[in-house]
Design a protein around this motif. Structure first.
Motif, PDB file in Angstrom:
ATOM      1  N   ILE A 193       0.858  -1.119   0.087  1.00  0.00           N
ATOM      2  CA  ILE A 193      -0.175  -0.123  -0.168  1.00  0.00           C
ATOM      3  C   ILE A 193       1.080   1.094   0.025  1.00  0.00           C
ATOM      4  O   ILE A 193       0.654   2.062  -0.880  1.00  0.00           O
ATOM      5  CB  ILE A 193      -1.153  -0.053   1.275  1.00  0.00           C
ATOM      6  N   GLU A 194       1.886   1.237   0.904  1.00  0.00           N
ATOM      7  CA  GLU A 194       2.829   2.402   0.810  1.00  0.00           C
ATOM      8  C   GLU A 194       3.667   2.441  -0.306  1.00  0.00           C
ATOM      9  O   GLU A 194       3.956   3.642  -0.640  1.00  0.00           O
ATOM     10  CB  GLU A 194       3.673   2.271   2.118  1.00  0.00           C
ATOM     11  N   LEU A 195       4.018   1.336  -0.816  1.00  0.00           N
ATOM     12  CA  LEU A 195       4.868   1.451  -2.301  1.00  0.00           C
ATOM     13  C   LEU A 195       4.135   2.227  -3.231  1.00  0.00           C
ATOM     14  O   LEU A 195       4.441   3.027  -3.978  1.00  0.00           O
ATOM     15  CB  LEU A 195       5.135  -0.022  -2.679  1.00  0.00           C
ATOM     16  N   LEU A 196       2.649   1.747  -3.335  1.00  0.00           N
ATOM     17  CA  LEU A 196       2.000   2.402  -4.499  1.00  0.00           C
ATOM     18  C   LEU A 196       1.684   3.951  -4.172  1.00  0.00           C
ATOM     19  O   LEU A 196       1.682   4.654  -5.054  1.00  0.00           O
ATOM     20  CB  LEU A 196       0.586   1.531  -4.783  1.00  0.00           C
ATOM     21  N   SER A 197       1.316   4.014  -3.036  1.00  0.00           N
ATOM     22  CA  SER A 197       1.028   5.458  -2.599  1.00  0.00           C
ATOM     23  C   SER A 197       2.236   6.358  -2.746  1.00  0.00           C
ATOM     24  O   SER A 197       2.012   7.340  -3.276  1.00  0.00           O
ATOM     25  CB  SER A 197       0.736   5.538  -1.043  1.00  0.00           C
ATOM     26  N   TYR A 198       3.369   5.840  -2.485  1.00  0.00           N
ATOM     27  CA  TYR A 198       4.611   6.768  -2.909  1.00  0.00           C
ATOM     28  C   TYR A 198       4.820   6.883  -4.225  1.00  0.00           C
ATOM     29  O   TYR A 198       5.101   8.219  -4.729  1.00  0.00           O
ATOM     30  CB  TYR A 198       5.929   6.065  -2.049  1.00  0.00           C
ATOM     31  N   LEU A 199       4.606   5.943  -4.977  1.00  0.00           N
ATOM     32  CA  LEU A 199       4.754   6.060  -6.371  1.00  0.00           C
ATOM     33  C   LEU A 199       3.902   7.182  -6.881  1.00  0.00           C
ATOM     34  O   LEU A 199       3.941   7.966  -7.698  1.00  0.00           O
ATOM     35  CB  LEU A 199       4.742   4.774  -7.108  1.00  0.00           C
ATOM     36  N   ASN A 200       2.435   6.911  -6.505  1.00  0.00           N
ATOM     37  CA  ASN A 200       1.514   8.116  -6.675  1.00  0.00           C
ATOM     38  C   ASN A 200       2.017   9.480  -6.622  1.00  0.00           C
ATOM     39  O   ASN A 200       1.800  10.500  -7.253  1.00  0.00           O
ATOM     40  CB  ASN A 200       0.246   7.764  -6.205  1.00  0.00           C
ATOM     41  N   ASP A 201       2.670   9.593  -5.311  1.00  0.00           N
ATOM     42  CA  ASP A 201       2.769  10.781  -4.796  1.00  0.00           C
ATOM     43  C   ASP A 201       3.983  11.566  -5.582  1.00  0.00           C
ATOM     44  O   ASP A 201       4.065  12.660  -6.323  1.00  0.00           O
ATOM     45  CB  ASP A 201       3.555  10.892  -3.405  1.00  0.00           C
ATOM     46  N   VAL A 202       5.178  10.859  -5.752  1.00  0.00           N
ATOM     47  CA  VAL A 202       6.266  11.305  -6.499  1.00  0.00           C
ATOM     48  C   VAL A 202       6.052  11.297  -8.173  1.00  0.00           C
ATOM     49  O   VAL A 202       6.456  12.230  -8.620  1.00  0.00           O
ATOM     50  CB  VAL A 202       7.388  10.416  -6.020  1.00  0.00           C
TER      51      VAL A 202
END
Ligand SMILES: Nc1ncnc2c1ncn2[C@@H]1O[C@H](COP(=O)(O)OP(=O)(O)O)[C@@H](O)[C@H]1O
Ligand SMILES: [Mg+2]
Length: 415
Positions: A247-256
């Motif tokens: 979940i964090e991995l995808l959220s981070y990629l969405n952010d950056v």
């Protein structure tokens, strides 16, 4: 219709609030079910409003992990891209929402499931095909296809009046000139002012991605590691950061990715029901992962396996888009894709900059790339004289064809 115990997929919006009330007025006991697929919502508030409107119970279910690992990851691994563009963010969320819907119905002993998707869209089909596949015994209540409901609620004004009349608490947010759907994979926009396909969306509509004029002037460089074609880690080396929780991995990629303006599309697509529809989508993380994985396949996937997989990918995307996630054809494709993903391990280094995902390098423990074979400078066990025979045999057909067109006088192709 007899009185039933009904589980309603309740998104908290005006439509589902009015549906909840009308079902109660018909004498049903209504249990509200709210799925958390990563949309930014105040779930406590939604729960409060459902109870205030008359739901006998409310289930707020966190589906984020299952959504990412069992739906988004396989879709990316299988290169699911609908009509060459759409990464299927909404289509992927529907089956996971429907699956838990059925589970909640079982838990409370309901005999019917209800939803508020309209009769013109894809989502009604996706939900109802999933219900049919998972729980054919349950009745389906879809008010937007009920003539009485349609006659009573002919527009948003009727819904608002009904809500006021029955003290139904509705969100205070102003009505947007378009409708949108958000989850961990993407944010989508359609309808309203987007219905004219020749009018550009308003700049302030976008929530996940920046416009290119506002993106940073220096790139971010990431390393994404994959195991069996699933992302297992993202590293930002210059920031000394590593993320492996899905979940964090995808959220981070969405952010950056969003910060660099990656993953916006504006398309006219074909709905399953035969209607063309204009859709605008922001899928920053998904866009990065698709690019990275396709690159890793270059080094780690066998050529013929990749050709066959690439033949199936457009069908895989249609199966998802059209709502057949739970189907024998999906089971078949899933088994084949699991096999083709077994050796897709390794890492891809990439830069994000001004809307682009630029691959800088890749490596894999199961690399099929042989530097000696590929090199123009080293023999590497490849006998270049063999290439003569290879070309001669492949050329036989072409020479035969040339002779025939010359004999028949039908050789205008080289004029
Ligand atoms: N997160 C969710 N939880 C429960 N049900 C949902 C969710 N999202 C969508 N639904 C169901 O799908 C229907 C269609 O969804 P959508 O088109 O997004 O409309 P809206 O969100 O405006 O209600 C909703 O009316 C609802 O029944
Ligand atoms: Mg919604």
């Amino acid at each position: 219709m007899s009185q039933q115990k009904v589980v309603l997929a309740y998104s908290g919006g005006l439509d589902t609030a009015c549906i909840l009330k009308t079902l109660i007025q018909q004498g049903h006991e209504v249990i509200a079910y709210v799925a958390n697929v990563g949309q930014l919502e105040d779930f406590d508030d939604i729960e409060r409003r459902a109870l205030a409107t008359g739901a006998s119970q409310v289930f707020v279910e966190d589906l984020r992990r299952e959504f990412v690992t069992d739906f988004i990851w396989p879709a990316i691994a299988g290169k699911a891209v609908y009509e060459h563009r759409y990464l299927l963010g909404t289509a992927l969320a529907r089956p996971v929402i429907a699956k838990r819907h059925v589970e909640v119905a079982r838990k409370v002993g309901a005999s019917a499931v209800a939803h508020g998707a309209t009769g013109k869209g894809n989502d009604q089909v996706r939900f109802e095909l999933a219900f049919a596949a998972l729980a054919p015994d349950l009745d389906i209540i879809a008010p937007w296809k009920d003539p009485k409901f349609l006659a009573r609620f002919q527009g948003r004004r009727d819904l608002l009046a009904f809500a006021a009349e029955h003290d139904i608490p509705v969100e205070a947010t102003a009505e947007k000139p378009y409708s949108s759907d958000e989850n961990l994979m993407h944010r989508s926009y359609e309808a309203g002012l987007l219905e004219d396909p020749d009018i550009a969306p308003p700049a302030d509509m976008f929530k996940l991605t920046r416009a290119l004029d506002d993106t940073p002037d220096t790139p971010d460089t990431l390393v994404i590691r994959f195991k069996d074609a699933c992302p297992i880690e993202v590293q930002h080396s210059s920031m000394g950061m590593s993320i492996s929780d899905p979940i964090e991995l995808l959220s981070y990629l969405n952010d950056v990715g969003g910060r660099h303006g990656i993953g916006r599309i504006d398309i006219v697509e074909n709905r399953f029901v035969g209607i063309k529809s204009r859709g605008v989508y922001e899928t920053p993380g998904g866009t990065i992962l698709h690019a990275a994985l396709r690159d890793l396949e270059g080094i780690a996937m066998d050529r013929e396996v990749r050709r066959l997989r690439d033949m199936l990918s457009p069908r895989f995307a249609e199966i998802i888009y059209n709502g057949f996630w739970f189907s024998p054809e999906m089971d078949f494709i899933e088994a084949a894709f699991r096999k083709s993903s077994e050796l897709i391990d390794g890492e891809v280094r990439l830069s994000l900059f001004k809307g682009n995902v630029m691959i800088e390098g890749r490596s894999s423990p199961s690399s099929l790339y042989d530097p000696d074979l590929s090199s123009m400078d080293v023999a590497g066990g490849y006998d270049q004289e063999d290439a003569q025979g290879f070309i001669r045999i492949n050329a036989l057909r072409l020479s035969a064809h040339r002779l025939i067109v010359q004999q028949t006088g039908d050789d205008d192709e080289i004029d």
